[in-house]
Scaffold this active site. Sequence first.
Site, mmCIF file in Angstrom:
data_model
loop_
_atom_site.group_PDB
_atom_site.id
_atom_site.type_symbol
_atom_site.label_atom_id
_atom_site.label_comp_id
_atom_site.label_asym_id
_atom_site.label_seq_id
_atom_site.Cartn_x
_atom_site.Cartn_y
_atom_site.Cartn_z
ATOM 1 N N GLY A 207 -93.197 -16.272 -157.121
ATOM 2 C CA GLY A 207 -93.399 -16.310 -158.574
ATOM 3 C C GLY A 207 -94.455 -15.314 -158.993
ATOM 4 O O GLY A 207 -94.838 -14.434 -158.213
ATOM 5 N N ASN A 208 -94.892 -15.411 -160.207
ATOM 6 C CA ASN A 208 -95.981 -14.538 -160.665
ATOM 7 C C ASN A 208 -96.825 -15.295 -161.682
ATOM 8 O O ASN A 208 -96.508 -16.424 -162.041
ATOM 9 C CB ASN A 208 -95.430 -13.238 -161.247
#
Length: 402
Positions: A207-208
């Site tokens: 993810g980020n």
Amino acid sequence: MKVLLGICGSIAAYKSAMLVRLLVKEGYEVKVIMTDDACEFITPLTLSTLSKNAVVTSFTTGKGGLWNNHVELGLWADCMLIAPASANTLAKMANGICDNVLLATYLSAKCPVMIAPAMDLDMWKHPSTQSNIERLKSFGNTIIDVEDGELASGLVGKGRMAEPENILDFLRQRAARSDERKHFAGKRFVLTAGPTFEPIDPVRFIGNRSSGKMGIAIAEAAYAAGAEVTIVLGPTNRRPVFAGIEVISVMTAEEMFQETTKRFPAADVGILTAAVADFTPMTKADQKIKKKKGEGMSLELGRTKDILKHLGEHKQAHQKLVGFALETQNGIENAQKKLIKKNLDFIVLNSLADKGAGFQHDTNKITILDKHNNIKKFELKSKKLVASDILDHLEHLWTQDA
Ligand code: CTP
């Protein structure tokens, strides 16, 4: 602007003190009505001190026997805000029950009524609460959506009252929406925002750190300007303050692609702010991957679909498409390439090199590059102000291209 604040018995009542303070600071005149149960959580003295007005807690004023005229109170207000609204009061409001002064005032109020519910997650999810909410909406009342997070019970989920700052924003935006300047009335906006999570196994993902704040701010500003807004939102706790904005929650880049491409053909504008993962694991393990002694691990990643590029390829003549670029170097040059490659009307560049810009911040510093070769640089501002700069440019382009 005169606000009549109704407070019900909920632990969130302690936040009403902060809400009154914010409202008064903003220049609102505030009068408070409390139910008996609300007085168990916070004292009328606190609220009368902060609002600089006597607090109404019953139909009469104690020993003096004076009548607290709820009809007059209802007429005095420009808007009635019930925050927190407990499940009990919601149910009574939905059914015309009038056994306290708050409910009597609600029934006689002629002004717009806004309701910020607060309760535990299972109470919120209960079909009876949800049908009461629908009923109240059908009366023309506005619901300020509950927020997600830790609840007083220790459970985590939806049910928290919207934060006082968000309620204030809601009032501000609502005031803006009722202004004459409804530049986007009748226009349909589709936005993407937040990160995407690409699963590796049932517990891990790639993810980020995108929070979705920028996209949500644009969605709110467009809605305030009269647009019909749908936001396809990756995994984040944030939600738009307006219940009228349609939120489609997604997890992965593929889900975001499906939901966005499905809606874009009927839209006038697409604004894609999401930080979509560019790569996703080629396989997702069904069970949690166990580590093996002395062994590392490698993941095979494949490309995700580029949603923005796809929309650019299928854009109709009347549609406007806006993208974002987050760059660490050669910002203008890279953004210009993306503008052309993805067939955009304009691109919003933010550089991670700028302090206070990009992920997680409440501020952003942008440059807009459009298809007519205009380049506009903006100062560091709150994401809300950045949102209105972006919509101003959209409006400008719309007029220019007409
Ligand atoms: N975007 C998208 N779908 C993707 C990747 C990006 O819709 N799979 C959108 C983003 O929402 C943003 C814009 O494309 O509006 C720019 O994304 P970015 O990742 O910066 O650009 P890329 O074209 O992927 O180029 P690079 O990663 O090489 O910088």
